[in-house]
Design an enzyme around this catalytic site. Structure first.
Site, mmCIF file in Angstrom:
data_model
loop_
_atom_site.group_PDB
_atom_site.id
_atom_site.type_symbol
_atom_site.label_atom_id
_atom_site.label_comp_id
_atom_site.label_asym_id
_atom_site.label_seq_id
_atom_site.Cartn_x
_atom_site.Cartn_y
_atom_site.Cartn_z
ATOM 1 N N CYS A 178 0.801 -1.224 0.000
ATOM 2 C CA CYS A 178 0.000 0.000 0.000
ATOM 3 C C CYS A 178 0.835 1.277 0.000
ATOM 4 O O CYS A 178 0.311 2.351 -0.274
ATOM 5 C CB CYS A 178 -0.943 0.004 1.202
ATOM 6 S SG CYS A 178 -2.055 -1.423 1.248
ATOM 7 N N HIS A 188 11.859 3.120 6.707
ATOM 8 C CA HIS A 188 11.872 1.688 6.371
ATOM 9 C C HIS A 188 12.108 0.874 7.640
ATOM 10 O O HIS A 188 13.149 0.982 8.276
ATOM 11 C CB HIS A 188 12.986 1.420 5.354
ATOM 12 C CG HIS A 188 12.704 0.257 4.460
ATOM 13 N ND1 HIS A 188 12.317 -0.979 4.944
ATOM 14 C CD2 HIS A 188 12.748 0.129 3.104
ATOM 15 C CE1 HIS A 188 12.145 -1.800 3.932
ATOM 16 N NE2 HIS A 188 12.397 -1.158 2.804
ATOM 17 N N HIS A 221 -4.187 19.846 5.407
ATOM 18 C CA HIS A 221 -4.939 18.641 5.033
ATOM 19 C C HIS A 221 -4.075 17.384 5.193
ATOM 20 O O HIS A 221 -2.857 17.434 5.017
ATOM 21 C CB HIS A 221 -5.424 18.739 3.580
ATOM 22 C CG HIS A 221 -6.161 20.002 3.275
ATOM 23 N ND1 HIS A 221 -7.442 20.243 3.697
ATOM 24 C CD2 HIS A 221 -5.771 21.124 2.593
ATOM 25 C CE1 HIS A 221 -7.829 21.442 3.279
ATOM 26 N NE2 HIS A 221 -6.831 21.989 2.621
ATOM 27 N N HIS A 252 -3.493 6.666 4.530
ATOM 28 C CA HIS A 252 -3.897 5.406 3.900
ATOM 29 C C HIS A 252 -5.027 4.732 4.684
ATOM 30 O O HIS A 252 -4.876 4.425 5.875
ATOM 31 C CB HIS A 252 -2.712 4.450 3.814
ATOM 32 C CG HIS A 252 -3.107 3.088 3.355
ATOM 33 N ND1 HIS A 252 -3.673 2.865 2.127
ATOM 34 C CD2 HIS A 252 -3.045 1.879 3.971
ATOM 35 C CE1 HIS A 252 -3.937 1.571 2.004
ATOM 36 N NE2 HIS A 252 -3.570 0.964 3.103
ATOM 37 N N ASN A 279 -10.452 -0.275 0.613
ATOM 38 C CA ASN A 279 -8.996 -0.134 0.616
ATOM 39 C C ASN A 279 -8.493 -0.455 -0.788
ATOM 40 O O ASN A 279 -8.401 -1.616 -1.168
ATOM 41 C CB ASN A 279 -8.380 -1.074 1.647
ATOM 42 C CG ASN A 279 -6.867 -0.978 1.715
ATOM 43 O OD1 ASN A 279 -6.239 -0.332 0.891
ATOM 44 N ND2 ASN A 279 -6.287 -1.629 2.716
#
Length: 423
Positions: free
Chosen positions: A191, A270, A354, A358, A391
């Site tokens: 994603c 990461h 704003h 996800h 999703n």
């Protein structure tokens, strides 16, 4: 006239030696001026050549599937029941997840999963990819009026479906892009791949002046669907839906005035070095040898940890000085007093108007809302995108941005933060 009068008045007092010395001085001054001028021109040229080019988001487009692909929760359960592939326990579990998912009744399924028997041949997966990718690109080209051969850089991302030839090659073939197009195909990044692709395109635009970059995101529900009964793998069947997005980036200064946005920062955190983070979204075989994607219970915690580290990097770039000082003070206090001091959460609402987060699911959104201290107004684009489209993986953030624009919320000068989380 006054200047000339002074010069001529002194002329009779000059000797030959005076003229010689004056000529030498003038020659030296001219050489000095030329050297200084040349140095300034060189430094100015070096500055303009080496300074980072501004990257503009000219426009973007989101794919909207055919209305015949709308699938309500009840219809999804019916198709699962008709297939005969799932046990009663799995059916009950799927129904429970759908009811709590935060999704509405008009999300989109691929055509291949709207019929029985349930199958996922390569042809159906390719058809789904072509519909989403070409649909988004066609709309984008119509909006921007650019010719496909003007595109210098192409980045396509799809986590689960990576056929041969690649999806990026599919785009090159369809739109007849140039032979020297810089083409990249990203897979397995889940994603978060949409924003990773934006970052890759940004870095490429830094070293390729006067260029357009096309970024295309999609996920393949046909190829990624799971036909077994492992609960952790059934979650993906319940949450993921069809989507696609195409984004045009440019570093041409002439595109400044027609572009919608300017890309200011792109940060990546990461966490794959940690086993819990690495395995929280994991594709593997189940007990019966059926391939699926496991979503573990560590997913929400891993997302929270990644966000926390990302915030530490983002804060100094966007937060007011007062917020930075408060955050730094509590960070030092926690180190001194062994984490006994409550962690201060910077108020990012002071720096950003704003937020597009996800929509991995209701639980993920609730956790991130709490972590960032956001209001329901700020979370509305994410929650409404989850409700309307489900999703859609790496494309979700662009549906959220489209929602903000459709509501008329984005004003000139507003700053927008997109947050992607994925494998």
């Amino acid at each position: 006239m006054a200047l000339f009068g002074v010069i001529f008045a002194r002329f009779p007092t000059f000797s030959i030696e005076d003229f010689m010395q004056h000529s030498e001085n003038e020659r030296f001054n001219h050489v000095t001026v030329i050297l200084i001028s040349a140095s300034l021109v060189f430094l100015a040229t070096l500055y303009f050549k080496t300074r980072p080019s501004k990257v503009f988001l000219v426009n973007f487009a989101c794919y909207k599937p055919d209305p015949t692909q709308i699938c309500s929760k009840e219809h999804a359960m019916q198709i699962s029941a008709w297939s005969g592939r799932f046990t009663e326990e799995s059916m009950a579990f799927g129904k429970k997840i759908l009811e709590r998912s935060g999704m509405g009744q008009k999300t989109y399924f691929p055509k291949s999963l709207m019929k029985v028997p349930l199958t996922k041949p390569m042809t159906d997966a390719r058809n789904e990819a072509e519909a989403a990718v070409f649909g988004a690109i066609d709309e984008l080209l119509g909006k921007t009026r650019i010719k496909p051969r003007d595109i210098r850089i192409l980045v396509v991302n799809c986590s689960l479906f990576n056929p041969i030839p690649s999806l990026s090659a599919m785009v090159v073939n369809r739109y007849k892009l140039r032979e020297n197009t810089l083409s990249y195909n990203l897979g397995g990044m889940g994603c978060s791949a949409g924003l990773i692709s934006i970052n890759l395109a940004k870095e490429l635009l830094k070293v390729h002046p006067n260029s357009y970059a096309l970024v295309v995101s999609t996920q393949n529900i046909t190829h990624g669907s799971y036909f077994g009964n492992n609960r952790s793998m059934l979650l993906s069947n319940c949450l993921f839906r069809v989507g696609g997005a195409a984004i045009l980036l440019s570093n041409l200064s002439s595109d400044r005035h027609r572009s919608k946005y300017e890309l200011v920062h792109a940060l990546r955190t990461h966490e794959a070095a940690k086993d819990t983070s690495y395995k929280c979204v994991f594709q593997q075989d189940d007990e019966e040898g059926i391939i699926g994607v496991t979503l573990s219970k560590d997913l929400v915690v891993a997302a929270g940890e990644a966000l926390k580290r990302n915030i530490i990097t983002l804060g100094p770039l966007v937060l007011p000085v007062s917020e930075q000082h408060r955050f730094l003070a509590t960070l030092l206090a926690r180190k001194v007093f062994n984490n006994k001091v409550k962690q201060y959460i910077p108020d990012f609402k002071l720096a950003l108007e704003h937020f597009c987060i996800h929509p991995g699911g209701r639980a993920v959104l609730d956790e991130l809302q709490k972590s960032l201290g956001l209001t329901e107004w700020h979370m509305e684009p994410s929650k409404m995108t989850l409700y309307r489209f489900g999703n859609t993986s790496n494309t979700s953030l662009w549906y959220e941005l489209a929602y903000l624009e459709a509501k008329g919320r984005v004003k000139k000068g507003d700053r927008i933060c997109q947050i992607g989380l994925g494998s």
